[in-house]
Design a protein around this motif. Structure first.
Motif, short mmCIF file in Angstrom:
data_model
loop_
_atom_site.label_atom_id
_atom_site.label_comp_id
_atom_site.label_asym_id
_atom_site.label_seq_id
_atom_site.Cartn_x
_atom_site.Cartn_y
_atom_site.Cartn_z
N VAL A 194 0.86 -1.18 0.00
CA VAL A 194 0.00 0.00 0.00
C VAL A 194 0.90 1.23 0.00
CG1 VAL A 194 -1.79 1.26 1.24
CG2 VAL A 194 -1.79 -1.24 1.28
N PRO A 250 -6.65 0.51 -1.92
CA PRO A 250 -5.88 -0.16 -0.86
C PRO A 250 -6.68 -1.20 -0.10
CG PRO A 250 -6.34 2.13 -0.27
CD PRO A 250 -6.73 1.97 -1.71
N THR A 262 4.22 -1.09 3.66
CA THR A 262 4.22 0.25 3.12
C THR A 262 5.60 0.85 3.28
OG1 THR A 262 3.00 2.35 3.02
CG2 THR A 262 3.51 1.49 5.21
N PHE A 281 -1.96 10.72 -1.81
CA PHE A 281 -1.95 9.46 -1.06
C PHE A 281 -3.00 9.44 0.06
CE2 PHE A 281 2.00 8.99 -3.27
CZ PHE A 281 2.22 7.63 -3.36
N TYR A 284 -4.44 6.17 1.97
CA TYR A 284 -3.45 5.08 1.91
C TYR A 284 -2.75 4.84 3.24
CZ TYR A 284 -3.83 4.20 -3.06
OH TYR A 284 -4.29 3.81 -4.29
#
Length: 358
Positions: A194, A250, A262, A281, A284
């Motif tokens: 992710v 995600p 991540t 992002f 996320y």
């Protein structure tokens, strides 16, 4: 360039002959190294067979057992040296390599951008030729993968990729050792990435494709992995019977995943893009809501350093977070790579399992 390559070819052929002779003497077995890596470059996992990657993981665990757990003084690289060329600052990469080489009996020399302006004050080609006469290994933490490719083409000693904008294979070895220790196997695990389509996920895509792990990659639109890497990884996944799935959701990526991974959203050299990236992002961040979609025995990995926007404290410091084991294993895996590029080595412990129940 031609002379350098000829020297490397002669050394590699010698190493292959030595390995062949060892097999003829009856040294080959299920728990023996399957192929030689002596005098080869370590630039991307794409260049290594699945059994060679398994060998590196096995040796890393073996060194960890011998040196850390059993307190054994084991210095097979006494008299050997590594020249470390850094364009980017580092904590784990620098210390794991310096301390790892010292534990193995060798010497590490660190060259910062203030010490050596790679390709500026002296060409990369000339740097490779000169340092090959001083050190047994070259190590580069650089911006461009092409710099490492040129260095490797000219050097007459093995070159290790300590990080480039395209790949970070040492990090993935550490991740795999960490997961192998926790789950007891690798093949068949479901991993979810992710974040950004960066060098970490590029190497993760190669490694998962080689060892048969399902990988789902979630990135925002416009931040997808490199197109050629996707093609290569898709082919590798098909060969190992695993799957590679790309998405912009995600939650879809982490659904029933065993491992959630991540990384930073703003890498070195991208500082001017920070505000734009934080906006792109949104959604996320790895948090409690996200991990509820994962498998019950989920674990979390992050190569560090970590920032709050990437993962919440309750996940980062959870008992299922393996980030500290992952960081330590950077040392044992780079030690395994250095050892295998310089000599043949047979681990003393039983080979860790790749497949569940095997």
């Amino acid at each position: 360039m031609l002379c350098a390559r000829l020297v490397r070819n002669v050394r590699l052929q010698s190493a292959l002959w030595t390995a062949t002779q060892s097999q003829r003497r009856g040294c080959s077995s299920e728990n023996s190294p399957s192929s030689t890596m002596v005098n080869r470059d370590f630039l991307t996992l794409k260049d290594f067979k699945p059994e060679e990657i398994e060998q590196l993981l096995w040796t890393a665990k073996d060194l960890k057992t011998r040196i850390r757990d059993n307190k054994e003084l084991f210095q097979p690289l006494k008299g050997k040296s590594i020249a470390m060329l850094f364009q980017k600052k580092s904590t784990r990469t620098r210390l794991s390599t310096e301390m790892g080489m010292t534990l193995l009996g060798g010497h590490a020399s660190f060259l910062s951008p203030d010490d050596i302006h790679l390709g500026v004050s002296e060409s990369i080609e000339d740097t490779g030729r000169v340092l090959s006469r001083f050190a047994d290994l070259l190590f580069g933490r650089v911006y461009g993968q092409s710099d490492l490719d040129v260095l490797a083409a000219e050097a007459t000693v093995p070159v290790i990729n300590g990080l480039s904008d395209q790949y970070h294979p040492l990090q993935i070895l550490a991740d795999f050792v960490t997961l192998q220790e926790y789950y007891g196997y690798l093949h068949g695990l479901k991993l979810a990435w992710v974040g950004d389509g960066n060098n970490i996920v590029h190497s993760l895509m190669m490694g998962c494709g080689k060892l048969g792990m399902e990988l789902r990659v979630a990135t925002p639109k416009g931040y997808e992995p490199d197109g050629q890497v996707i093609k290569d990884a898709t082919k590798l996944s098909a060969q190992s019977g695993s799957t590679l799935h790309l998405t912009h959701d995600p939650m879809e990526a982490v659904y029933r995943a065993d491992v959630i991974i991540t990384d930073t959203w703003v890498s070195m050299g991208q500082e001017e893009e920070k505000l734009i990236r934080l906006r792109d992002f949104a959604g996320y961040q790895v948090n409690r809501k996200m991990v509820k979609e994962a498998a019950s025995d989920w674990t979390f990995l992050h190569c560090l350093p970590r920032k709050q926007e990437e993962v919440t404290d309750d996940i980062f410091y959870d008992k299922k977070s393996l980030v500290w084991e992952e960081a330590e294993n950077r040392k044992w895996t780079v030690m395994a790579v250095m050892l295998h590029l310089l000599m043949e080595y047979k681990p003393t412990i039983l080979k860790p399992k790749l497949i569940r129940g095997s």
